[in-house]
Structures are given as structure tokens and as C-alpha cells.
Enzyme design. Structure first.
Site, PDB file in Angstrom:
ATOM      1  N   ARG A 183     -64.099  27.315 -14.371  1.00 31.98           N
ATOM      2  CA  ARG A 183     -63.997  27.039 -12.940  1.00 31.98           C
ATOM      3  C   ARG A 183     -62.972  27.966 -12.290  1.00 31.98           C
ATOM      4  O   ARG A 183     -61.930  28.303 -12.879  1.00 31.98           O
ATOM      5  CB  ARG A 183     -63.558  25.588 -12.749  1.00 31.98           C
ATOM      6  CG  ARG A 183     -63.458  25.099 -11.304  1.00 31.98           C
ATOM      7  CD  ARG A 183     -64.801  25.085 -10.645  1.00 31.98           C
ATOM      8  NE  ARG A 183     -64.849  24.108  -9.537  1.00 31.98           N
ATOM      9  CZ  ARG A 183     -65.741  24.160  -8.567  1.00 31.98           C
ATOM     10  NH1 ARG A 183     -66.632  25.140  -8.546  1.00 31.98           N
ATOM     11  NH2 ARG A 183     -65.762  23.235  -7.619  1.00 31.98           N
ATOM     12  N   THR A 185     -76.468  27.162  -6.678  1.00 31.84           N
ATOM     13  CA  THR A 185     -75.873  27.506  -7.953  1.00 31.84           C
ATOM     14  C   THR A 185     -77.047  27.925  -8.819  1.00 31.84           C
ATOM     15  O   THR A 185     -78.164  27.969  -8.335  1.00 31.84           O
ATOM     16  CB  THR A 185     -75.136  26.254  -8.484  1.00 31.84           C
ATOM     17  OG1 THR A 185     -74.106  25.920  -7.551  1.00 31.84           O
ATOM     18  CG2 THR A 185     -74.502  26.439  -9.830  1.00 31.84           C
ATOM     19  N   ASP A 205     -64.658  23.511  -2.159  1.00 32.44           N
ATOM     20  CA  ASP A 205     -64.958  22.263  -2.871  1.00 32.44           C
ATOM     21  C   ASP A 205     -63.758  21.325  -2.915  1.00 32.44           C
ATOM     22  O   ASP A 205     -63.907  20.156  -3.280  1.00 32.44           O
ATOM     23  CB  ASP A 205     -65.410  22.556  -4.305  1.00 32.44           C
ATOM     24  CG  ASP A 205     -66.890  22.849  -4.395  1.00 32.44           C
ATOM     25  OD1 ASP A 205     -67.579  22.738  -3.368  1.00 32.44           O
ATOM     26  OD2 ASP A 205     -67.367  23.197  -5.494  1.00 32.44           O
ATOM     27  N   GLY A 242     -77.287  22.630  -7.317  1.00 37.75           N
ATOM     28  CA  GLY A 242     -77.503  21.661  -6.256  1.00 37.75           C
ATOM     29  C   GLY A 242     -76.281  20.954  -5.719  1.00 37.75           C
ATOM     30  O   GLY A 242     -76.397  19.881  -5.134  1.00 37.75           O
TER      31      GLY A 242
END
Length: 602
Positions: free
Chosen positions: A111, A409, A451, A497
Site C-alpha cells: 500500500r 483498480t 482513501d 471496485g
């Protein structure tokens, strides 16, 4: 209601093989690009992705003796060429690997991270949270990329080839070009306005100032050179080299067209941020479901804990005998509850005390499952429970809404002839990421920091997903591998998604494991997505059905979502055979391939 499903899965394997019609699989649906088939069966390994060129890159590596990890990196790199608005070296992701020799599952958290200078007010300006639209196309949204470190870490630990070798197919595709399809053109069109803010992006993706033409050849020589440099110097070229310097310069001084009038807020990324970045090796999450082991990614992603909690809740219901209405009702309610807990408890475990074990405990699942009634619907937002102190059927506490996540994604799934398996989801966040191309390098930077919660989701409750120095924003990515009682693979899958990834993976798993659908049919089934909101999203086939009316009679409320997720998966069949499956229609259809196709059954 635990019940072993080994015998049932053998039946599924046979039915799935029959559906595949052996080697070539059923023809692609009308409108799907030529060269794509959604299911293939054969030997020597399998690859499933959204793109035929990318799947072929993985197959090429497998044919040359590479393993699943080598092929996964090759496929991912090719997707960075052909699916540049969904993935690439400017982003990050999560990698789940099954080692056939030890029969164990391992994961990599790749990440992106916030700059070391970031704090909880990263997206606050003049005392107020910025609007998403003012942040997405800016340096402020860009996190330290994790994809190159993920590739290097995976290859160093489990691969059999070097980075330079597995990047060759993608380098060739970038240099020689690929054929533009409707999906690529439409995704470019939806980003055209903001792509024009950035001259380097416009030059690359709007050749001659125009949208790319369907059927034309799209080349990216800058990315070919970038891959060649990564191949020569390894991921260090990003984290300690010239490539990294170019990323830092681009983030901190976004190369915006001064005539556009766009305020591309600068970020604060430094060489220190890049040098400090590590792709983290983590233990996977594990959930026992119907006698099977379900493995996925642990926090910083919420995927493994949320899918796992929902499965634990659903295990209290015999879904194989439930009608379609009751199946969807329980699926929706379990998703609603799991998302309530996700929002309260899951964040980057380096900064937050995440009760992963509690969220995945059977005791906690039972305490939450009893909230579900056959003839009534919970009111969203549902309040979270306390996994450290489970209390049966309590619905008290303060709820927090689900925050926004970009939905574009990409996911790939790979198996090799030795039985190793990879389930890998990678992203640059929303379609087109930040919209900022690194000059001369051929790739778009992520907007992954959006995010984070821009402000506390609920001021009355601690928000585990606020920004922090070097912190990883919460994700919903859910690459999953299911093992049988002998710790051998049953199925591996995942999806893009945004927050709908969790519900897509959960629904595909239950359609396959409980409802008896062959994998390609479980992937193609019309989807619902409930994320602790007032309304559940339905794809058109469900939205226009009688099932919707019956669910509304119970108390559900729905809204239309044209498309939810885009799954790929692989399934182990008997005698060394693999089945690869992908979407039949969503996102233009996916591409399933095997090394040596099985002979067509008569």
C-alpha cells in the site's frame, strides 16, 4: 452450521470443466474485444486478468519455466501498459501467495504511504476539509508508490526469475504498442478534461490532441524505457534513484498547464519518504468457512477482516438451501454489519490498535449474526459492535458512514504447474489516478491518499483512517485464496471496485462455495453491494427483477449501479488441471488463459 464441502467441490470442479468446453472456452459475448475468452481449462498453469495482452505476458513467463510469482509480476507490469488508468508503477496494491511446497499462504502489503510530514489535517484548508474534487488531481493526493517494492519483494522471496526478465513482455508491449479498445477509449474520454490540465498526460494519452481511436495502436516508449531501467537497476531505481527524484519533483511541483486555470495543489513528498518505504511481509487473515480455510490480506486493508467477518456471520445460515431472496437478504445484512465494524475498527495497524483477531472470531460473528431477521431489515447506518467484548444482539453505539474509495483498480490471478498460486490486486485508486504523468516516464501517479478520511467520519468516535506521517490509508482490496482440509488450493480470486471489492469477493465466494455455481458463472452473476448505507446498490439484472420486489417487501431499499466489480479467479481441478475464469461482460470482458489447453470434450 459447519459442514465439509470437499465432495461438493469435486462436483463443482467437474461442472466448471464442462462449462468451459475444454480448451478454448465458450465464445466471448457480443461486444467483447477479439482475443478475450472468459474461461479456459488446461495444464501447466493459468492466468486470468482483465486484458488479453497482460494474460499472455503471464503465460509467456510460465511457458519459459517461471513460477506463479514471476508470471504475476509479468502480468501486473503488462497491465501497467494496457490498463494504465487502473494500475502501474505509480501505485500500490496487495499480493497474496500460496506456496505449494509448504502449503502455506503469505502476503505483501504494498500500500502507498503518506509523506512523513503528513498529519491528520493533511486535507484541511482554512479550517475546513477540502472537497474531493479539489484534491484528486493534485500532488496532495499522491502517496509513496508501493508497486515496484511489491514486485521486488515478491520476486526476492518466492520468484525464480529476476525483475529484468519478467518485465520484458511488458517492455515489449509498451514499445511496440497494443490495440485500443472501447474500454480504453471510454476511460480516456471520461478523464479528458483533467488530463488536459497536465501537458505530459495530454501528450501521452491524447495523441495529436485527440482521443485514441478504437483499433489504433497505442505505444508508450517512455514506459518501455522506465521498465528497462527498473530491469537493470531493480526497484531501487524508484526508491533511491533518478526515477524517484522525478516522482518527487512531479508531486511537489505538479506540471500543470498554466492556461488551464487548475489549482494543482502541491504535495510534500521527499527522497526520504521513498528511501523509507517498505513493502511489508504480513501473515494473512484466516477464516474457517464450511470446513475450508479462507485466506486474505490483513490491515492496512480491510478486505480480509470484512470479508472474513461476513463469512463467519453467513455460516450461521444454510445458504445452499436458501431461496434467492433469502440468500440475497442474508448476504446484504451480513455485509451491512461487517461494514459497520470495518468503519469503526480498521486502519493502519502501525498507527491503530486494530482488533483483527476479534473481528474474525466465531464468538463475535455469532453476537452480530443474531441481529439478522428473516423478515426485517436493519436500519443503516448500523452501529459497530465491540469485538473485544462481544455482546449478543447489541445494536447500540455510534455509527460512522463508509468513506469514499475510488472504484478503478485491477486484479489478476495466477497458478503454475507446481501448484503455487497468486491473487494480486493493484491500483492507482480511481480511473486515471491523480491524472499526473511523470514527465518522460510514461506512467500516472496514484491519488491513493484520498482513501483517508478528510475529517473524522463521526466526530464523536475515534476515526482509525485519518492521515498520519508514513501512514497507509485503509483499503478494501481483498485478494483471496481458499484452501481445502489438506491445505491445497480450491479457488483464488479478487476484484477491483473500491469499497465494492469486499461485497464482490464475498458474493462470488458464496455463489461458488454455497450456491454451486461454476466459477465463471459465479463471477458473471448479477451483483448487489451493501456498505452500511441506507440503500443497497444493484446491477441492472437484479434491479429489474422480481427478486428486487420481494426484497423490498421485507424492507430493503435499492439504487441502480450499472456495474459492480470485475473479478478474475483460478480453480484447481483434478490431475494437475487448472481452470481460469474472468468476467464475461463487465469492463469489456476478461481474459482467461492456460499454458496447455485441455482437449475439447465431445
Amino acid at each position: 452450521m459447519r459442514r465439509p464441502v470437499a465432495r461438493k467441490l469435486s462436483v463443482l470442479a467437474v461442472s466448471a470443466a464442462l462449462v468451459s468446453v475444454g480448451a478454448a472456452a465458450p465464445p466471448a459475448p457480443p461486444g467483447a474485444p477479439v482475443g478475450k475468452v472468459p474461461v479456459a481449462v488446461g495444464y501447466g498453469g493459468a492466468v486470468s486478468s482483465v486484458d488479453a495482452d497482460a494474460s499472455a505476458a503471464g503465460i509467456e513467463v510460465l511457458k519459459k519455466g517461471g513460477n506463479a510469482v514471476d508470471a504475476a509480476v509479468a502480468t501486473a507490469a503488462a497491465l501497467g501498459v494496457t490498463e494504465p488508468y487502473s494500475s502501474g508503477v505509480g501505485g500500490g496494491g496487495y499480493f497474496v501467495y500460496y506456496d505449494a511446497k509448504s502449503r502455506t499462504v503469505h502476503t505483501i502489503d504494498g500500500r502507498e504511504t503518506a509523506p512523513l510530514s503528513a498529519d491528520s489535517d493533511l486535507f484541511v484548508e482554512n479550517g475546513k476539509p477540502l472537497a474531493f474534487a479539489n484534491v484528486v488531481s493534485s500532488g496532495l493526493s499522491v502517496g509513496t508508490p508501493g508497486t515496484p517494492a511489491t514486485w521486488q519483494t515478491a520476486l526476492d522471496n518466492w520468484g525464480s526469475r529476476g525483475l529484468g526478465s519478467v518485465l520484458k513482455p511488458a517492455e515489449r508491449i509498451a514499445r511496440d504498442g497494443f490495440v485500443v479498445d472501447d474500454t480504453f477509449r471510454s476511460q480516456t474520454a471520461s478523464n479528458e478534461t483533467r488530463f488536459r490540465y497536465f501537458p505530459d498526460t495530454a501528450k501521452l494519452f491524447l495523441p495529436g490532441g485527440q482521443l485514441p481511436v478504437v483499433g489504433s495502436t497505442f505505444k508508450n516508449p517512455d514506459l518501455a524505457r522506465t521498465y528497462a531501467e527498473l530491469g537493470r537497476n531493480g526497484a531501487g531505481a524508484i526508491y533511491r534513484g533518478d526515477l524517484g527524484d522525478d516522482i518527487v519533483d512531479t508531486v511537489n511541483n505538479p506540471p500543470v498547464d498554466p492556461g488551464s486555470g487548475w489549482n494543482a495543489r502541491p504535495g510534500d513528498l521527499s527522497e526520504k519518504d521513498l528511501a523509507a518505504y517498505r513493502a511489508k511481509l504480513h501473515a494473512p487473515t484466516k477464516t474457517s468457512y464450511r470446513g475450508l480455510g479462507v485466506y486474505s490480506i490483513a490491515p492496512s486493508s480491510s478486505g480480509g477482516t470484512t470479508v472474513g467477518e461476513a463469512l463467519n456471520i453467513l455460516e450461521n445460515t444454510n445458504l445452499s438451501k436458501a431461496g434467492e431472496v433469502q440468500y440475497l437478504h442474508h448476504f446484504i445484512e451480513a455485509s451491512r454489519i461487517a461494514f459497520a465494524d470495518r468503519g469503526r475498527w480498521v486502519g493502519d495497524p502501525a498507527f491503530e490498535d486494530v482488533p483483527t483477531k476479534g473481528l474474525l472470531s466465531q464468538k463475535y460473528a455469532r453476537s452480530r449474526a443474531c441481529l439478522i431477521k428473516d423478515d426485517a431489515v436493519l436500519t443503516s447506518p448500523v452501529a459497530p459492535g465491540d469485538p473485544r467484548h462481544p455482546a449478543a444482539c447489541t445494536a447500540g453505539g455510534t455509527a460512522a458512514p463508509t468513506t469514499y474509495e475510488g472504484e478503478n483498480t485491477t486484479h489478476l490471478t495466477v497458478a503454475d504447474k507446481w501448484g503455487n498460486v497468486v491473487s494480486y490486486t493493484l491500483t492507482i485508486e480511481q480511473t486515471g489516478g491523480s491524472g499526473i504523468t511523470v514527465p518522460g516516464r510514461g506512467f500516472i501517479l496514484n491519488n491513493e491518499l484520498t482513501d483517508f478520511s478528510f475529517a473524522p467520519a463521526n466526530p464523536a468516535v475515534h476515526d482509525p483512517n485519518l492521515p498520519g506521517p508514513g501512514k497507509r490509508p485503509r483499503s478494501s482490496i481483498s485478494p483471496t485464496i481458499v484452501l481445502d482440509q489438506h491445505n491445497k488450493p480450491v479457488v483464488a480470486l479478487g476484484s477491483p471496485g473500491g469499497a465494492t471489492i469486499i461485497t464482490t469477493v464475498l458474493q462470488t465466494l458464496t455463489e461458488f462455495l454455497d450456491r454451486g455455481l461454476p466459477l465463471v458463472d459465479a463471477i458473471a452473476a448479477p451483483r448487489a453491494s451493501q456498505r452500511n448505507a441506507a440503500q443497497t446498490e444493484l446491477e441492472p439484472a437484479l434491479y429489474g427483477s422480481e427478486v428486487r420486489k420481494h426484497l423490498e417487501a421485507i424492507g430493503h431499499s435499492f439504487k441502480l449501479n450499472p456495474e459492480i466489480g470485475a473479478t478474475t479467479g483460478v480453480q484447481r481441478l483434478p490431475n494437475g488441471k487448472w481452470l481460469a475464469a474472468a468476467e464475461t461482460v463487465r469492463r469489456g470482458g476478461g481474459s482467461a488463459m492456460v499454458v496447455r489447453p485441455a482437449k475439447q470434450q465431445k
